[in-house]
Scaffold this motif. Structure first.
Motif, short mmCIF file in Angstrom:
data_model
loop_
_atom_site.label_atom_id
_atom_site.label_comp_id
_atom_site.label_asym_id
_atom_site.label_seq_id
_atom_site.Cartn_x
_atom_site.Cartn_y
_atom_site.Cartn_z
N ASP A 109 -4.74 -9.76 0.98
CA ASP A 109 -6.15 -9.72 0.59
C ASP A 109 -6.70 -11.15 0.60
N HIS B 134 -9.04 -8.40 5.11
CA HIS B 134 -7.68 -8.00 4.81
C HIS B 134 -6.83 -7.98 6.08
N HIS C 180 2.32 -3.42 3.99
CA HIS C 180 1.85 -4.56 3.19
C HIS C 180 0.38 -4.86 3.50
N VAL C 181 -0.28 -5.48 2.51
CA VAL C 181 -1.66 -5.93 2.68
C VAL C 181 -1.75 -7.36 2.16
N LEU D 239 0.81 -1.21 0.00
CA LEU D 239 0.00 0.00 0.00
C LEU D 239 0.85 1.27 0.00
N ALA E 34 -8.23 -3.03 -0.52
CA ALA E 34 -6.86 -3.48 -0.74
C ALA E 34 -5.99 -2.39 -1.32
N TYR F 63 -3.18 -6.10 7.42
CA TYR F 63 -2.23 -5.03 7.14
C TYR F 63 -1.04 -5.18 8.09
#
Length: 592
Positions: free
Chosen positions: A588, A575, A585-586, A293, A329, A577
């Motif tokens: 999904d 999600h 970072h994510v 992200l 996301a 994180y």
């Protein structure tokens, strides 16, 4: 139904029928169909009727088959017709039947008239109201035995000629027409209603579909997730029925990260339970899609919080607010707000009562209103403030200077210390009990006492120590209350521990060990079965099922040259994180 007299069949047997189009019913002197006379073969005198019939057949042959069709369905009157005028009531009754039969006759049908055209004209001229407007039945019935049936909407009538009873013969045509029109209108209304309404329960099918919905709900409540999914494939009605939240609630409470706490509280009431259970299977199987992200140019020690569709994350001495896009996301690149006030990096912050309470490396605490530019900061500790928490208008903070302090959040009393607690060790983590009666501190474990201690919030007095077998240096880096009597902790000793104050304060009730002996920097729980931890090497995020001892899944988010701890973890039902040194970072799990 009225049967014909015995003589009618015998008189009709030898008759030869002609084929041709049916004549129009003749009109009486008032413009209405005339009543039948006594010339029909129904109840008149047999010989006379037979002669008239033979004459009609002969004339029909001479006209090459263009004889008269069905002239009417009435029967000859008794002693009326050519010999005298019939009574008004009988004329009306017979006229109804005559018009009915005349209308039903068509080309190619066989029928019998009741007189020639010349005779009919002479009778009309004489004013004879009993004109021959009716005849025998249109269909051939030479033997007089076979019965023909005419099907009308809603009724079935014997086509054999019979005497009109009362007003029945007169009103029959009107009743039949009205019944047909009414049924057509009713059918159209039903079709429109069916088109407007959604498809209901099938009218035919297995007996299961005909059960009351309450009983069907009870039966389906014993099915597992796979059986409910297969049942939903039977028909559309069952697909809608099996999507009921009541059927999936029990399954969701046993699933990972479905939005239900251990006590059954639904944290995501606006999302259908069935959809959450579907996504929960991805958490259980470790199916996800990784993305980044945000990125930073220099190494950071970020902290973050989630609130609704917004993400708050610290970068250096700022706190930035971003809005999620609908997919959850990705972020809108332009921040919603920037909150500043610290001279050094922000070490920790929390969201409470529309405020951001931040702890900085400059030893200060900052209070920011989320929806305005109001910001207050005050000196709180002599060294950096490592941790802070806020509940119910009370702020607690822990510092590297080996103290913990209690502060009010009220605007008129900001910066006034209520209690100063000497912890005799560096404080790394802190959390307030949901009952607002106590708070817990996690320290560096450099002394001869437990790193986990609980203090009274009102008086600042020590209440209890948690655990007795911590090795030296087993500092607690993160601690959180799950309920007023249960809490979780993790730290340098590579263990996640679950404490239940009702059972024992000397020993935890459950623990999970990091497989690679890495320090655990942070943890997060869904309040039920899922537990997530962030390790100190390679940005490894681990998922745990608290009903099992072993790790469920591990996700390394960095490679060897960029090894980084996971400083903070947050997740929703879709999600996860993770904040690292250089990236946010994510994972999904909704669209793996």
């Amino acid at each position: 139904m009225v049967s014909p007299p015995p003589g009618a069949a015998a008189a009709a047997a030898p008759a030869r029928l002609c084929v041709g189009p049916g004549p129009r019913p003749l009109m009486g002197s008032q413009g209405h169909p005339g009543p039948p006379g006594n010339c029909g073969p129904g109840e008149g005198e047999g010989g006379e009727a037979r002669k008239l019939q033979e004459g009609r057949v002969a004339r029909g042959k001479r006209r090459k088959g263009k004889g008269k069709g069905k002239a009417g369905a009435g029967q000859g009157g008794r002693g009326s017709g050519a010999e005298g005028n019939p009574g008004p009531q009988k004329a009306k009754e017979a006229a109804g039947l005559g018009a009915e039969a005349g209308a039903s006759a068509g080309p190619g049908e066989e029928g019998e008239g009741c007189g020639s055209v010349e005779e009919r004209e002479r009778r009309i001229v004489r004013g004879d109201a009993g004109s021959a407007g009716a005849g025998k039945e249109a269909r051939g019935r030479g033997d007089g035995k076979k019965e023909e049936w005419r099907v009308r909407p809603g009724r079935r009538e014997d086509a054999r000629p019979g005497r009109a009873q009362g007003r029945g013969g007169q009103a029959w045509g009107c009743i039949a027409g009205a019944g047909a029109a009414g049924e057509a209108m009713a059918a159209a209304t039903e079709e429109e209603a069916a088109a407007r309404e959604p498809a209901g329960r099938p009218a035919a099918g297995p007996a299961l579909l005909r059960l009351p919905e309450e009983l069907l709900l009870l039966i389906c409540s014993y099915l597992d997730m796979r059986a409910l999914g297969r049942l939903a494939q039977v028909c559309r009605w069952l697909r809608r029925f099996t999507g009921c939240d009541l059927l999936w609630r029990r399954i969701a409470r046993a699933s990972l990260n479905s939005g239900f706490t251990r006590l059954g509280t639904d944290l995501m009431a606006n999302v259908p339970v069935k959809e959450r259970v579907k996504v929960s299977q991805n958490w259980r199987l470790g199916r996800c899609r990784e993305g980044i992200l945000l990125k930073w140019r220099c190494s950071q020690m970020p902290w973050m919080q989630l609130e609704g569709d917004s993400l708050y994350i610290s970068q250096a001495n700022f706190i930035l607010a971003y809005q999620f896009r609908p997919d959850g996301a990705s972020l809108n690149r332009r921040p919603l707000g920037v909150f500043a006030g610290h001279d050094e990096d922000v070490c920790h912050f929390v969201l409470a009562n529309s405020h951001i309470i931040s702890a900085g490396g400059d030893g200060k605490i900052g209070v920011h209103k989320i929806h305005s530019t109001f910001t207050v900061k005050y000196s709180a500790h002599e060294q950096e403030v490592n941790c802070v928490d806020c509940r119910g208008g009370i702020i607690v903070s822990g510092s590297r200077d080996r103290t913990a302090k209690v502060w009010p959040l009220a605007s008129g009393r900001l910066g006034q210390c209520l209690h100063t607690i000497q912890t005799e060790d560096r404080v790394w983590s802190i959390a307030i009990s949901p009952l607002l009666s106590s708070f817990v501190t996690g320290t560096a474990c450099c002394g001869h006492f437990s790193p986990l201690r609980i203090w009274d919030l009102n008086s600042g007095q020590l209440m209890m120590h948690l655990g007795s077998d911590f090795p030296p240096g087993a500092g607690v880096l993160d601690v959180m209350y799950e309920s007023p009597s249960t809490l979780l902790s993790c730290g340098y000793d590579t263990y996640v521990r679950y404490w239940d104050l009702r059972a024992s304060v000397r020993k935890c009730v459950m623990e999970w060990e990091e497989p690679h002996d890495s320090t655990l920097y942070c943890l997060q729980t869904d309040g039920n079965h899922l537990l997530a931890t962030g390790s100190s090497y390679y940005g490894v995020v681990r998922l745990w099922d608290r009903r099992q001892r072993a790790c469920l899944h591990a996700f390394p988010l960095t490679s060897t040259p960029l090894s980084s701890p996971v400083y903070c973890l947050r997740f929703t039902t879709k999600h996860l994180y993770a904040a690292l040194s250089y990236n946010l970072h994510v994972l999904d799990f909704q669209n793996p």
